[in-house]
Design an enzyme around this catalytic site. Structure first.
Site, PDB file in Angstrom:
ATOM      1  N   ASP A   1       0.797  -1.088   0.093  1.00 55.67           N
ATOM      2  CA  ASP A   1       0.162  -0.025  -0.033  1.00 55.67           C
ATOM      3  C   ASP A   1       0.976   1.079  -0.023  1.00 55.67           C
ATOM      4  OD1 ASP A   1      -1.773   2.032   0.422  1.00 55.67           O
ATOM      5  OD2 ASP A   1      -2.889   1.235   1.973  1.00 55.67           O
TER       6      ASP A   1
ATOM      7  N   ALA B   1      -6.142  14.971 -17.559  1.00 55.61           N
ATOM      8  CA  ALA B   1      -6.730  16.114 -18.291  1.00 55.61           C
ATOM      9  C   ALA B   1      -7.626  16.615 -17.269  1.00 55.61           C
ATOM     10  CB  ALA B   1      -7.301  15.674 -19.700  1.00 55.61           C
ATOM     11  N   CYS B   2      -8.175  15.770 -16.302  1.00 58.80           N
ATOM     12  CA  CYS B   2      -8.943  16.419 -15.297  1.00 58.80           C
ATOM     13  C   CYS B   2      -8.498  17.537 -14.366  1.00 58.80           C
ATOM     14  CB  CYS B   2      -9.530  15.257 -14.339  1.00 58.80           C
ATOM     15  SG  CYS B   2     -10.643  14.076 -15.162  1.00 58.80           S
TER      16      CYS B   2
ATOM     17  N   TYR C   1     -10.526  14.528  -7.585  1.00 56.90           N
ATOM     18  CA  TYR C   1      -9.562  13.813  -8.542  1.00 56.90           C
ATOM     19  C   TYR C   1      -8.598  14.994  -9.187  1.00 56.90           C
ATOM     20  CZ  TYR C   1      -7.710  11.048 -12.330  1.00 56.90           C
ATOM     21  OH  TYR C   1      -7.096  10.304 -13.327  1.00 56.90           O
TER      22      TYR C   1
ATOM     23  N   ASN D   1      -8.053  10.370 -21.669  1.00 56.89           N
ATOM     24  CA  ASN D   1      -8.683   9.215 -21.737  1.00 56.89           C
ATOM     25  C   ASN D   1      -8.049   8.140 -22.242  1.00 56.89           C
ATOM     26  OD1 ASN D   1     -11.617   9.853 -20.128  1.00 56.89           O
ATOM     27  ND2 ASN D   1     -11.398  10.980 -21.986  1.00 56.89           N
TER      28      ASN D   1
ATOM     29  N   GLU E   1     -14.892   1.306 -14.915  1.00 56.22           N
ATOM     30  CA  GLU E   1     -14.476   1.466 -16.413  1.00 56.22           C
ATOM     31  C   GLU E   1     -14.815   2.694 -16.807  1.00 56.22           C
ATOM     32  OE1 GLU E   1     -16.763  -0.311 -14.782  1.00 56.22           O
ATOM     33  OE2 GLU E   1     -18.760  -0.268 -15.932  1.00 56.22           O
TER      34      GLU E   1
ATOM     35  N   ALA F   1     -15.758   5.299 -20.504  1.00 60.20           N
ATOM     36  CA  ALA F   1     -16.794   5.277 -21.747  1.00 60.20           C
ATOM     37  C   ALA F   1     -16.575   3.855 -22.685  1.00 60.20           C
ATOM     38  CB  ALA F   1     -17.171   6.411 -22.451  1.00 60.20           C
TER      39      ALA F   1
ATOM     40  N   ARG G   1     -13.893  17.721 -24.250  1.00 57.55           N
ATOM     41  CA  ARG G   1     -12.675  17.960 -23.964  1.00 57.55           C
ATOM     42  C   ARG G   1     -11.853  17.186 -24.872  1.00 57.55           C
ATOM     43  NH1 ARG G   1     -11.369  14.693 -18.968  1.00 57.55           N
ATOM     44  NH2 ARG G   1     -12.175  16.315 -17.669  1.00 57.55           N
TER      45      ARG G   1
HETATM   46  P1  NAD Z   1      -6.281   1.700 -12.484  1.00 56.74           P
HETATM   47  O1  NAD Z   1      -7.158   1.946 -11.505  1.00 56.74           O
HETATM   48  O2  NAD Z   1      -6.206   0.554 -13.532  1.00 56.74           O
HETATM   49  O3  NAD Z   1      -4.896   1.519 -11.907  1.00 56.74           O
HETATM   50  C1  NAD Z   1      -4.380   1.999 -10.976  1.00 56.74           C
HETATM   51  C2  NAD Z   1      -3.689   1.207  -9.708  1.00 56.74           C
HETATM   52  O4  NAD Z   1      -3.311   1.749  -8.720  1.00 56.74           O
HETATM   53  C3  NAD Z   1      -4.796   0.127  -9.280  1.00 56.74           C
HETATM   54  O5  NAD Z   1      -4.377  -1.347  -9.902  1.00 56.74           O
HETATM   55  C4  NAD Z   1      -5.015   0.341  -7.965  1.00 56.74           C
HETATM   56  O6  NAD Z   1      -4.784  -0.971  -7.084  1.00 56.74           O
HETATM   57  C5  NAD Z   1      -3.301   0.975  -7.652  1.00 56.74           C
HETATM   58  N1  NAD Z   1      -3.469   1.675  -6.446  1.00 56.74           N
HETATM   59  C6  NAD Z   1      -4.441   2.578  -5.851  1.00 56.74           C
HETATM   60  N2  NAD Z   1      -3.851   3.013  -4.485  1.00 56.74           N
HETATM   61  C7  NAD Z   1      -2.884   2.220  -4.220  1.00 56.74           C
HETATM   62  C8  NAD Z   1      -2.207   2.417  -3.155  1.00 56.74           C
HETATM   63  N3  NAD Z   1      -2.336   3.095  -1.960  1.00 56.74           N
HETATM   64  N4  NAD Z   1      -0.856   1.573  -3.177  1.00 56.74           N
HETATM   65  C9  NAD Z   1      -0.642   0.811  -4.284  1.00 56.74           C
HETATM   66  N5  NAD Z   1      -1.228   0.803  -5.337  1.00 56.74           N
HETATM   67  C10 NAD Z   1      -2.571   1.490  -5.219  1.00 56.74           C
HETATM   68  O7  NAD Z   1      -5.991   3.153 -13.267  1.00 56.74           O
HETATM   69  P2  NAD Z   1      -5.149   3.187 -14.767  1.00 56.74           P
HETATM   70  O8  NAD Z   1      -6.357   3.591 -15.810  1.00 56.74           O
HETATM   71  O9  NAD Z   1      -4.222   2.248 -15.035  1.00 56.74           O
HETATM   72  O10 NAD Z   1      -4.662   4.640 -14.321  1.00 56.74           O
HETATM   73  C11 NAD Z   1      -3.249   4.748 -14.037  1.00 56.74           C
HETATM   74  C12 NAD Z   1      -2.746   6.003 -13.823  1.00 56.74           C
HETATM   75  O11 NAD Z   1      -3.047   6.965 -14.868  1.00 56.74           O
HETATM   76  C13 NAD Z   1      -3.554   6.687 -12.657  1.00 56.74           C
HETATM   77  O12 NAD Z   1      -2.751   7.800 -12.042  1.00 56.74           O
HETATM   78  C14 NAD Z   1      -4.854   7.709 -13.472  1.00 56.74           C
HETATM   79  O13 NAD Z   1      -5.128   8.541 -12.516  1.00 56.74           O
HETATM   80  C15 NAD Z   1      -3.858   8.243 -14.601  1.00 56.74           C
HETATM   81  N6  NAD Z   1      -4.971   8.475 -15.701  1.00 56.74           N
HETATM   82  C16 NAD Z   1      -5.662   7.548 -16.271  1.00 56.74           C
HETATM   83  C17 NAD Z   1      -6.489   8.006 -17.401  1.00 56.74           C
HETATM   84  C18 NAD Z   1      -7.183   6.889 -18.034  1.00 56.74           C
HETATM   85  O14 NAD Z   1      -7.923   7.106 -18.930  1.00 56.74           O
HETATM   86  N7  NAD Z   1      -7.013   5.495 -17.758  1.00 56.74           N
HETATM   87  C19 NAD Z   1      -6.820   9.245 -17.638  1.00 56.74           C
HETATM   88  C20 NAD Z   1      -5.866  10.155 -17.013  1.00 56.74           C
HETATM   89  C21 NAD Z   1      -5.215   9.749 -15.924  1.00 56.74           C
END
Ligand code: NAD
Length: 347
Positions: free
Chosen positions: A68, A133-134, A163, A192, A205, A207, A302
């Site tokens: 964690d 982008a948020c 966020y 995204n 998940e 869109a 966006r």
């Molecule tokens: P995801 O939810 O699939 O992966 C994030 C991982 O972080 C998860 O497996 C979760 O268990 C882990 N996590 C959460 N809290 C934790 C902790 N305390 N210690 C260790 N692990 C922890 O998300 P993703 O889509 O793979 O996104 C990855 C990164 O990209 C994130 O930082 C997200 O904010 C950023 N992001 C993603 C998108 C997108 O479209 N997917 C868009 C903008 C930004």
């Protein structure tokens, strides 16, 4: 001839340097681990708080730790000996999650505070942070035809509640750790991201995956309608996972981008209705569209302004949406059918 910017050079990173990827049980970081592994890196440490059997992807030969990262001592353990750290761990999901779990999203600040301090203390050479982008001012996103967002549009600050504020503050940490302490940080604002191995069910998940799943479900269950969040006019750009991974690598190895937030996204704008059209075409069905106007739908429009990334890297995410969605659709259908047969859904 000048070397191409953002292309990794051997002295940047040796094949046996330790790469740490945080959030590796999730979509993007799990794929990033595979990306580095496939490029021949022999020492990769993947970290996530989820128990190992719940990781979306496990890459053979990679050290995988369940930690964690909101707890400081775990961050120190995670980055021990690392040359480069890729920090993608966050409590996040699509609009349904972000709008309803603002406190959980804000609490990801703990991960970012402890990870960057630990990386700094461990003498990490490069530190990548996944922003979003948020982080952009929501007032600029009220129209589906809103102009594309450029990097300076994050200020004056008025990001997505919860966020977006967390991402913006974590960006500032990255900028100040470089300015005051010299840690080389790299910050990409993802727009995204979608593709195979992403979340496609369960509430987190986004869109593209949600629409594919709903259309696939209708196709296989004989349902003749689909429920759509909002009125279908919301417009976004969606980046295919392969582009995202290449972009992370290029950005992290471009010194000109040190401590400089940059868009990492496609500039092809797609409405939710167009997304449904495509998924229906792949499935060979036509569904009645039931719009849920009170469901979470996020900002109206966006898009990513890619002027800066093209200027600095001579590159931008380029996979056409139709092509990426086809691969995503096929993967989700495979997962859907496997689950229906009662099989464990793995790669
Ligand atoms: P995801 O939810 O699939 O992966 C994030 C991982 O972080 C998860 O497996 C979760 O268990 C882990 N996590 C959460 N809290 C934790 C902790 N305390 N210690 C260790 N692990 C922890 O998300 P993703 O889509 O793979 O996104 C990855 C990164 O990209 C994130 O930082 C997200 O904010 C950023 N992001 C993603 C998108 C997108 O479209 N997917 C868009 C903008 C930004």
């Amino acid at each position: 001839m000048e070397p191409k910017k953002g292309i990794r050079k051997n002295d940047d990173l040796k094949k046996d340097d330790l790469i740490v990827v945080a959030g590796a049980g999730g979509f993007i970081a799990g794929s990033l681990v595979r990306y580095f592994h496939d490029q021949g890196f022999t020492r990769i440490r993947a970290v996530d708080k989820k128990p190992l059997p719940q990781w979306y992807r496990r890459t053979p030969g990679v050290e995988s730790l369940c930690l964690d990262l909101s707890i400081e001592k775990n961050c120190r353990r995670a980055v021990e000996g690392a040359a480069e750290v890729y920090q993608l761990a966050a409590d996040m999901g699509g609009m349904g999650f972000i709008e309803r779990h603002r406190v959980d999203c804000l609490r990801s600040i703990l991960i970012n505070v402890h990870m960057i301090e630990s990386a700094y203390r461990a003498g990490v050479r490069r530190y990548f942070f996944s922003s979003s982008a948020c982080a952009y001012n929501v007032d600029l996103q009220k129209d589906p035809n809103a102009r594309a967002l450029k990097e300076s549009d994050a200020y004056p600050a008025n990001p997505e509640r919860g966020y977006g504020w967390e991402k913006l503050l974590s960006e500032i940490f990255c900028q100040e750790y470089y300015a005051e302490r010299g840690l080389k940080t790299f910050i990409a604002r993802f727009h995204n991201v979608y593709g195979p191995h992403g979340t496609w069910d369960g509430g987190r998940e986004k869109a593209p995956a949600a629409i594919c799943r709903k259309v696939i479900d209708a196709k296989h269950s004989g349902k003749n309608y689909i429920e759509i969040w909002g009125d279908g006019t919301q417009a976004r750009s969606y980046m295919y996972i392969a582009d995202c991974l290449e972009g992370i690598d290029r950005i992290t190895h471009c010194d000109e981008l040190t401590a400089t937030p940059i868009n990492l996204g496609s500039s092809e704008l797609i409405t939710v209705n167009e997304l449904v059209d495509l998924a229906e075409e792949f499935a060979g069905v036509k569904l009645e569209r039931r719009y849920q106007l009170d469901a979470p739908k996020g900002v109206a429009g966006r898009n990513s302004d890619n002027t800066f990334i093209k200027q600095v890297l001579g590159w931008e995410p380029h996979t056409p949406f139709r092509e990426g969605l086809r691969k995503t659709y096929d993967w989700i259908e495979q997962q859907y059918l496997a689950r229906k047969r009662g099989e464990r859904v793995v790669e």
